[in-house]
Design an enzyme around this catalytic site. Structure first.
Site, PDB file in Angstrom:
ATOM      1  N   ASN A 151     -19.441  36.956   6.534  1.00 41.28           N
ATOM      2  CA  ASN A 151     -20.842  36.820   6.115  1.00 41.28           C
ATOM      3  C   ASN A 151     -21.399  38.051   5.386  1.00 41.28           C
ATOM      4  O   ASN A 151     -22.456  37.979   4.760  1.00 41.28           O
ATOM      5  CB  ASN A 151     -21.742  36.501   7.319  1.00 41.28           C
ATOM      6  CG  ASN A 151     -21.540  35.094   7.850  1.00 41.28           C
ATOM      7  OD1 ASN A 151     -21.824  34.815   9.006  1.00 41.28           O
ATOM      8  ND2 ASN A 151     -21.038  34.187   7.016  1.00 41.28           N
ATOM      9  N   ASP A 201     -23.914  26.009  11.999  1.00 46.69           N
ATOM     10  CA  ASP A 201     -23.758  25.942  10.545  1.00 46.69           C
ATOM     11  C   ASP A 201     -24.876  25.118   9.902  1.00 46.69           C
ATOM     12  O   ASP A 201     -25.411  24.193  10.528  1.00 46.69           O
ATOM     13  CB  ASP A 201     -22.394  25.304  10.239  1.00 46.69           C
ATOM     14  CG  ASP A 201     -21.892  25.670   8.854  1.00 46.69           C
ATOM     15  OD1 ASP A 201     -22.507  26.508   8.174  1.00 46.69           O
ATOM     16  OD2 ASP A 201     -20.869  25.086   8.442  1.00 46.69           O
TER      17      ASP A 201
END
Ligand code: V0D
Length: 247
Positions: free
Chosen positions: A69, A21
């Site tokens: 995503n 991340d």
């Protein structure tokens, strides 16, 4: 990098999972486009794969792209979809030399054909390799994986291959994308967020969780070593009292 002398090679995690991340934020902090962060993140993948293999880790699972995503800008998604092919093109020689085997976790349905072809080629080329398993979780969501798992079990029940009474935890484990692999002993999430974000919901039941307050492009070999030390620490503190790290 060699395993440090004061680290007990017998007490290392077999399976390390990582949520990579903070790539977009790494770039934005530098006034760069988010895609520059993804590129830098891929450099970190190269380093960490080498590092994990040098440490003798048996399975490394990287969360590359989640089912959520797809909601990102189309230009960013298009950029991301080129990365697997690019990574495999540049790394294949080294992956083969190290005997690393690539696998994909996640739903192949919905992945652009060119991207899927690149990944599948990588999986096939490395299928006979005897070394570390490198899992890319790609178009992956933990709940979606459980739905696919339940469907495939239901199909076998319907065909008469399986009876409902014999279904147990092992049956479920055997139908997940991770079938045949041990559960992660350690989950690392970079960038400071302390959530699972729908990642490996079944498999992380007993895993140690480590949250590192650094953006993924800044995660180094030293951070990996610190993660190994922290894992050993937790094992020493709880060793003999609780269940082992494999559940
Ligand atoms: C971008 C940081 C390697 C996270 C790492 C499409 C975001 C770099 C792969 C890869 C991505 C995937 C499959 C494969 C070989 C390599 C990758 C994506 C994003 C999502 F077989 N890095 N990488 N895939 N980033």
């Amino acid at each position: 990098m060699a395993v440090a002398a004061d680290v007990d090679a017998q007490r290392l995690p077999q399976h390390v999972a990582i949520i990579m991340d903070g790539n977009g934020r790494w770039a934005q902090c530098r006034g760069l486009p988010r895609t520059a962060g993804h590129r830098a993140g891929m450099e970190t993948v190269r380093r960490v794969v080498r590092c994990a293999d040098d440490w003798g880790i048996r399975v490394l699972t990287l969360f590359a792209f989640s089912t959520e995503n797809w909601r990102r800008p189309v230009t960013e998604v298009a950029y991301l979809m080129r990365l697997p092919g690019e990574y495999l093109r540049s790394e294949m020689d080294e992956l083969m030399a190290r005997g690393i085997r690539i696998q994909m976790l996640g739903d192949r349905v919905g992945v652009p054909a060119l991207t899927l072809r690149a990944v599948e080629r990588g999986v096939v080329q490395t299928a006979a390799n005897p070394g570390m398993v490198l899992n890319f979780a790609f178009n992956y969501g933990g709940r979606a994986e459980l739905v696919r798992t339940v469907r495939s079990i239901a199909k076998e029940v319907k065909n008469g291959q399986l009876s409902p009474e014999t279904i147990d935890e092992q049956t479920i484990a055997d139908h997940l994308d991770t079938r045949g692999l041990p559960d992660p002993d350690l989950l690392i999430r970079t960038s400071g967020e302390q959530r699972l974000s729908n990642y490996l919901l079944w498999q992380l039941a007993y895993s140690e969780l480590l949250f590192v307050p650094k953006f993924w492009p800044d995660f180094s070999e030293m951070d990996f070593e610190m993660a190994m030390r922290e894992f050993q620490h937790r094992q020493r503190r709880f060793g003999g009292v609780s269940v082992s790290n494999n559940g």
